[in-house]
Scaffold this active site. Structure first.
Site, mmCIF file in Angstrom:
data_model
loop_
_atom_site.group_PDB
_atom_site.id
_atom_site.type_symbol
_atom_site.label_atom_id
_atom_site.label_comp_id
_atom_site.label_asym_id
_atom_site.label_seq_id
_atom_site.Cartn_x
_atom_site.Cartn_y
_atom_site.Cartn_z
ATOM 1 N N LYS A 1 -6.779 2.006 -10.304
ATOM 2 C CA LYS A 1 -8.051 2.187 -9.578
ATOM 3 C C LYS A 1 -9.083 2.844 -10.484
ATOM 4 O O LYS A 1 -10.233 2.415 -10.542
ATOM 5 C CB LYS A 1 -7.828 3.046 -8.326
ATOM 6 C CG LYS A 1 -7.003 2.370 -7.248
ATOM 7 C CD LYS A 1 -7.759 1.202 -6.650
ATOM 8 C CE LYS A 1 -6.886 0.332 -5.765
ATOM 9 N NZ LYS A 1 -7.476 -0.963 -5.422
ATOM 10 N N SER B 1 -10.033 4.386 -4.196
ATOM 11 C CA SER B 1 -9.178 5.225 -3.360
ATOM 12 C C SER B 1 -9.419 6.695 -3.652
ATOM 13 O O SER B 1 -9.744 7.068 -4.795
ATOM 14 C CB SER B 1 -7.717 4.879 -3.671
ATOM 15 O OG SER B 1 -6.866 5.864 -3.154
ATOM 16 N N ASP C 1 -3.809 -16.996 -6.315
ATOM 17 C CA ASP C 1 -3.626 -15.709 -6.987
ATOM 18 C C ASP C 1 -4.856 -15.480 -7.866
ATOM 19 O O ASP C 1 -5.232 -16.378 -8.634
ATOM 20 C CB ASP C 1 -2.340 -15.788 -7.843
ATOM 21 C CG ASP C 1 -1.920 -14.432 -8.380
ATOM 22 O OD1 ASP C 1 -2.764 -13.756 -9.019
ATOM 23 O OD2 ASP C 1 -0.765 -14.047 -8.176
ATOM 24 N N PHE D 1 -10.509 -6.733 -2.448
ATOM 25 C CA PHE D 1 -9.390 -5.936 -1.924
ATOM 26 C C PHE D 1 -8.084 -6.256 -2.635
ATOM 27 O O PHE D 1 -7.143 -5.457 -2.574
ATOM 28 C CB PHE D 1 -9.141 -6.264 -0.442
ATOM 29 C CG PHE D 1 -10.220 -5.858 0.512
ATOM 30 C CD1 PHE D 1 -10.410 -4.532 0.839
ATOM 31 C CD2 PHE D 1 -11.036 -6.810 1.110
ATOM 32 C CE1 PHE D 1 -11.386 -4.145 1.742
ATOM 33 C CE2 PHE D 1 -12.016 -6.438 2.029
ATOM 34 C CZ PHE D 1 -12.192 -5.104 2.338
ATOM 35 N N TYR E 1 -0.456 3.235 -10.054
ATOM 36 C CA TYR E 1 -1.373 2.677 -9.042
ATOM 37 C C TYR E 1 -2.740 3.343 -9.146
ATOM 38 O O TYR E 1 -3.778 2.677 -9.243
ATOM 39 C CB TYR E 1 -0.807 2.864 -7.628
ATOM 40 C CG TYR E 1 -1.847 2.628 -6.551
ATOM 41 C CD1 TYR E 1 -2.345 1.348 -6.308
ATOM 42 C CD2 TYR E 1 -2.373 3.697 -5.803
ATOM 43 C CE1 TYR E 1 -3.326 1.131 -5.344
ATOM 44 C CE2 TYR E 1 -3.346 3.485 -4.846
ATOM 45 C CZ TYR E 1 -3.820 2.204 -4.622
ATOM 46 O OH TYR E 1 -4.798 1.995 -3.675
HETATM 47 P P1 NAD Z 1 -2.773 -5.099 1.666
HETATM 48 O O1 NAD Z 1 -1.593 -5.202 0.781
HETATM 49 O O2 NAD Z 1 -2.583 -5.236 3.132
HETATM 50 O O3 NAD Z 1 -3.883 -6.159 1.207
HETATM 51 C C1 NAD Z 1 -4.009 -6.590 -0.127
HETATM 52 C C2 NAD Z 1 -4.060 -8.104 -0.088
HETATM 53 O O4 NAD Z 1 -4.204 -8.592 -1.423
HETATM 54 C C3 NAD Z 1 -2.779 -8.724 0.474
HETATM 55 O O5 NAD Z 1 -3.147 -9.663 1.463
HETATM 56 C C4 NAD Z 1 -2.130 -9.404 -0.727
HETATM 57 O O6 NAD Z 1 -1.420 -10.564 -0.360
HETATM 58 C C5 NAD Z 1 -3.339 -9.694 -1.587
HETATM 59 N N1 NAD Z 1 -3.057 -9.781 -3.025
HETATM 60 C C6 NAD Z 1 -2.374 -8.905 -3.802
HETATM 61 N N2 NAD Z 1 -2.344 -9.326 -5.078
HETATM 62 C C7 NAD Z 1 -3.055 -10.492 -5.120
HETATM 63 C C8 NAD Z 1 -3.371 -11.404 -6.139
HETATM 64 N N3 NAD Z 1 -2.969 -11.219 -7.398
HETATM 65 N N4 NAD Z 1 -4.108 -12.499 -5.827
HETATM 66 C C9 NAD Z 1 -4.516 -12.717 -4.554
HETATM 67 N N5 NAD Z 1 -4.235 -11.884 -3.542
HETATM 68 C C10 NAD Z 1 -3.506 -10.784 -3.823
HETATM 69 O O7 NAD Z 1 -3.501 -3.718 1.319
HETATM 70 P P2 NAD Z 1 -4.686 -2.978 2.065
HETATM 71 O O8 NAD Z 1 -4.139 -1.743 2.670
HETATM 72 O O9 NAD Z 1 -5.452 -3.931 2.915
HETATM 73 O O10 NAD Z 1 -5.550 -2.536 0.811
HETATM 74 C C11 NAD Z 1 -6.645 -3.309 0.344
HETATM 75 C C12 NAD Z 1 -7.207 -2.647 -0.899
HETATM 76 O O11 NAD Z 1 -7.605 -1.311 -0.590
HETATM 77 C C13 NAD Z 1 -6.211 -2.539 -2.057
HETATM 78 O O12 NAD Z 1 -6.900 -2.766 -3.268
HETATM 79 C C14 NAD Z 1 -5.751 -1.095 -1.983
HETATM 80 O O13 NAD Z 1 -5.345 -0.613 -3.241
HETATM 81 C C15 NAD Z 1 -7.015 -0.399 -1.503
HETATM 82 N N6 NAD Z 1 -6.734 0.865 -0.809
HETATM 83 C C16 NAD Z 1 -5.865 0.887 0.248
HETATM 84 C C17 NAD Z 1 -5.568 2.087 0.892
HETATM 85 C C18 NAD Z 1 -4.579 2.130 2.021
HETATM 86 O O14 NAD Z 1 -4.071 3.219 2.335
HETATM 87 N N7 NAD Z 1 -4.281 1.030 2.717
HETATM 88 C C19 NAD Z 1 -6.188 3.265 0.465
HETATM 89 C C20 NAD Z 1 -7.098 3.219 -0.607
HETATM 90 C C21 NAD Z 1 -7.365 1.994 -1.230
#
Ligand code: NAD
Ligand code: UDP
Length: 351
Positions: free
Chosen positions: A162, A134, A58, A90, A158
């Protein structure tokens, strides 16, 4: 060049790992698997034929994080961490509705986690960072397409995480200009790797449109609720449903590969929209998915979803001009690849 990928087992992270490995980078993933499966990384290795170094950690656990960077500095010797590493960050929680119900969890995970990461990076002299921001930071834009210099406003915890992280990163750079930071503002990432081996695998009932449609198509959910068909701005279609800039996750992943070299040009803090520049309505998406899958998607028109905006799409020309990046995949590609992933993995990574 070694790239630390926090959240690398997740949806966008796993697709980015594929592109990194295929472009010759070494990849170190840090993920607590709170919203992902180790199986995704195994499949990344299967697709690329290359190894991923994985730490089930984490990012709020500072001593474990420090241990990973210590190991990294020792393996890189005599090379310096500053010139030979970067972090793509990410890791974070991402569900808007959940963030309204559990704001403290969101601030703790996203903000505290990021500060921890930055402190450890600083300690080891790693000052190159790509951050997942985002399009949500633009709030309800006054006009379209959205440019990077539009005013920023957010309406839920959320989105606030960001925006706050963007501000924290700008302050950090002001205090120490040797940091190089790319803020990438994603529009609506969808689709899956063309192999069908990795894709979006939300736990529980999906919040987002694409995984919801895919689960209806595969029979896991009975029908799609379309949230509102009474959006009639100049940017909406006659069908009156919401308009978004859907971008193929592999195009998005390539955007990160293009952003990395920019960090090594003393770029300071740079911001890019990653979108296609085109808007598509929910109804258009449903039709495209039916065409790609050959499966009918039953739907019902439901009331508007609280907090949704009518229409949103990017002006991605800055990323094209400065990074040489442009999305190339079409909505039909997004539907085909999502369907290929979903039909081959009806239960996602859970076998
Ligand atoms: P996702 O949930 O599939 O991936 C995020 C990963 O981070 C997961 O594998 C989770 O297990 C891990 N994680 C979360 N908290 C953690 C912590 N404290 N320590 C270690 N690992 C941790 O999400 P995603 O869709 O791949 O998004 C990735 C990033 O992009 C995120 O920051 C999200 O906010 C941003 N984002 C996503 C979208 C979307 O629509 N998918 C749009 C804009 C921005
Ligand atoms: N949407 C929908 N039904 C769903 C999920 C989403 O009609 O089950 C609509 C939503 O109202 C918006 C678009 O699809 O107009 C994209 O929503 P999503 O949650 O995928 O992304 P957002 O743009 O909200 O981040």
């Amino acid at each position: 060049m070694k790239i630390v990928v926090t959240g690398g087992a997740g949806y966008i992270g796993s697709h980015t790992c594929v592109e990194l490995l295929e472009n010759g980078y070494d990849v170190i993933v840090i993920d607590n698997l709170s919203n992902s499966s180790f199986e995704a990384l195994r499949r990344v290795e299967e697709i690329t034929g290359k190894k991923v170094e994985f730490h089930n950690v984490d990012i709020r656990d500072k001593s474990s994080l420090s241990g990973i960077f210590k190991l990294l500095s020792e393996t890189l010797l005599p090379l310096s961490l500053k010139d030979n590493t970067a972090v793509i960050h990410f890791a974070g929680l991402k569900a808007v509705g959940e963030s309204v119900s559990f704001p403290l969890e969101y601030y703790n995970n996203n903000i505290t986690g990021t500060i921890n990461l930055l402190e450890v990076m600083k300690e080891y002299g790693v000052k190159n960072l790509v951050f997942s921001s985002s399009a949500t930071v633009y709030g309800n834009p006054h006009t379209l397409p959205i440019k990077e210099n539009f005013p920023l406003s957010v309406t839920n915890p959320y989105g606030r995480t960001k925006l706050m992280i963007e501000e924290i990163l700008k302050d950090l750079h002001l205090s120490d200009p040797s940091w190089n930071i790319a803020l990438l503002r994603y529009f609506n990432p969808v689709g899956a790797h063309k192999s069908g081996k990795i894709g979006e695998d939300p736990f529980g009932i999906p919040n987002n449109l694409f995984p919801y449609i895919a689960q209806v198509a595969v029979g896991r959910l009975p029908f799609l609720n379309i949230f509102g068909n009474d959006y009639h701005t100049e940017y909406n279609r006659e069908d009156g449903t919401g308009v978004r800039d859907f971008i193929h996750v592999s195009d998005l992943a390539v955007g990160h590969i293009k952003a990395l070299p920019k960090l090594f040009t003393n770029c300071g803090v740079v911001t890019y929209n990653l979108g296609t520049g085109k808007g598509h309505s929910v109804i258009e998406l449903v039709s495209a998915f039916e065409k790609a899958s050959g499966v009918e998607i039953p739907f019902k028109i439901a009331p508007r979803r609280a907090g949704d905006i009518a229409a949103c799409y990017a002006d991605p020309s800055k990323a094209e001009k400065e990074l040489g990046w442009k999305a190339t995949r079409t909505v039909d590609d997004m539907c085909r690849d999502t369907w290929n992933w979903q039909k081959n993995n009806p239960n996602g990574f859970r076998l």
